[in-house]
Design an enzyme around this catalytic site. Structure first.
Site, mmCIF file in Angstrom:
data_model
loop_
_atom_site.group_PDB
_atom_site.id
_atom_site.type_symbol
_atom_site.label_atom_id
_atom_site.label_comp_id
_atom_site.label_asym_id
_atom_site.label_seq_id
_atom_site.Cartn_x
_atom_site.Cartn_y
_atom_site.Cartn_z
ATOM 1 N N GLU A 1 0.833 -1.210 0.000
ATOM 2 C CA GLU A 1 0.000 0.000 0.000
ATOM 3 C C GLU A 1 0.861 1.251 0.000
ATOM 4 O OE1 GLU A 1 -0.032 -2.574 2.028
ATOM 5 O OE2 GLU A 1 -1.987 -2.926 2.929
ATOM 6 N N CYS B 1 -1.381 -2.330 7.476
ATOM 7 C CA CYS B 1 -0.697 -2.198 8.770
ATOM 8 C C CYS B 1 -0.832 -0.753 9.270
ATOM 9 C CB CYS B 1 0.775 -2.580 8.632
ATOM 10 S SG CYS B 1 1.783 -1.300 7.863
HETATM 11 N N1 THU Z 1 2.565 -6.212 4.197
HETATM 12 C C1 THU Z 1 2.017 -5.402 3.249
HETATM 13 O O1 THU Z 1 2.576 -5.237 2.148
HETATM 14 N N2 THU Z 1 0.855 -4.797 3.528
HETATM 15 C C2 THU Z 1 0.150 -4.964 4.673
HETATM 16 O O2 THU Z 1 -0.881 -4.336 4.857
HETATM 17 C C3 THU Z 1 0.617 -5.893 5.683
HETATM 18 C C4 THU Z 1 1.989 -6.419 5.492
HETATM 19 C C5 THU Z 1 3.823 -6.893 3.890
HETATM 20 C C6 THU Z 1 5.011 -6.397 4.652
HETATM 21 C C7 THU Z 1 5.912 -7.610 4.597
HETATM 22 O O3 THU Z 1 6.629 -7.594 3.372
HETATM 23 C C8 THU Z 1 4.951 -8.780 4.573
HETATM 24 O O4 THU Z 1 3.701 -8.252 4.192
HETATM 25 C C9 THU Z 1 4.818 -9.482 5.900
HETATM 26 O O5 THU Z 1 4.562 -8.598 6.927
#
Ligand code: THU
Length: 160
Positions: A75, A112
């Site tokens: 995102e 997140c």
């Molecule tokens: N991650 C995202 O790209 N977006 C989210 O909303 C949650 C987590 C990614 C970060 C990391 O590369 C992987 O997911 C595991 O946390």
């Protein structure tokens, strides 16, 4: 002392195919973007597709790093790319899809905390809500009308 309750409404679709056709298309683009994620450490692949008010679509996917904190979420990559390429053009909708190489992600994945904050900055800047569509690999889709719904009591420029 008073008690205060903060709540929000969201829509829950049983499957991605129940989405309105333009939103379904955006989710398909997020799914495609997910496949190009670079996630060798978590094996958790996330794709995001951002629809702008001028009709442009910008994608992002997570980009991990051997130094873990240096990695970026899908995102974040997508909204920063939108800000860089189309400054001042409002974001209408963001579709997110996540899949794991280790298990089937059949529940929606929400951004997140850091990504909520990043998206929230754009909502504040453009003064109009950014709608979020959240999905795993399959299964239900959550639709929130505004990032502020999932970032209550957020920090913004009014404090600075
Ligand atoms: N991650 C995202 O790209 N977006 C989210 O909303 C949650 C987590 C990614 C970060 C990391 O590369 C992987 O997911 C595991 O946390």
């Amino acid at each position: 002392m008073k008690k205060k309750t903060i709540s929000f409404d969201m829509s829950v679709y049983d499957t991605v195919n129940d989405l309105p056709v333009d939103e379904l298309k955006l989710m398909h683009i997020a799914v495609k973007a997910r496949k190009n994620a670079y996630a060798p450490y978590s094996n958790f692949l996330v794709g995001a597709a951002v629809l702008l008010e001028n009709g442009e679509i910008v994608i992002g996917n997570n980009q991990e790093n051997a130094s873990f904190p240096a990695g970026l979420c899908a995102e974040g990559v997508a909204v920063f790319q939108a800000g860089a390429r189309f400054p001042g053009v409002a974001i209408k909708l963001i579709a997110i899809s996540a899949a794991s190489e280790n298990y089937q992600v059949d529940t929606p994945v929400a951004p997140c905390g850091i990504c909520r904050q990043s998206i929230s900055e754009y909502e504040m800047r453009q003064k109009s809500p950014i709608t979020l569509l959240m999905m795993g690999e399959k299964g239900k889709v959550f639709r929130c009308e505004s990032i502020s719904d999932i970032l209550p009591l957020g920090f913004d420029n009014s404090y600075l």
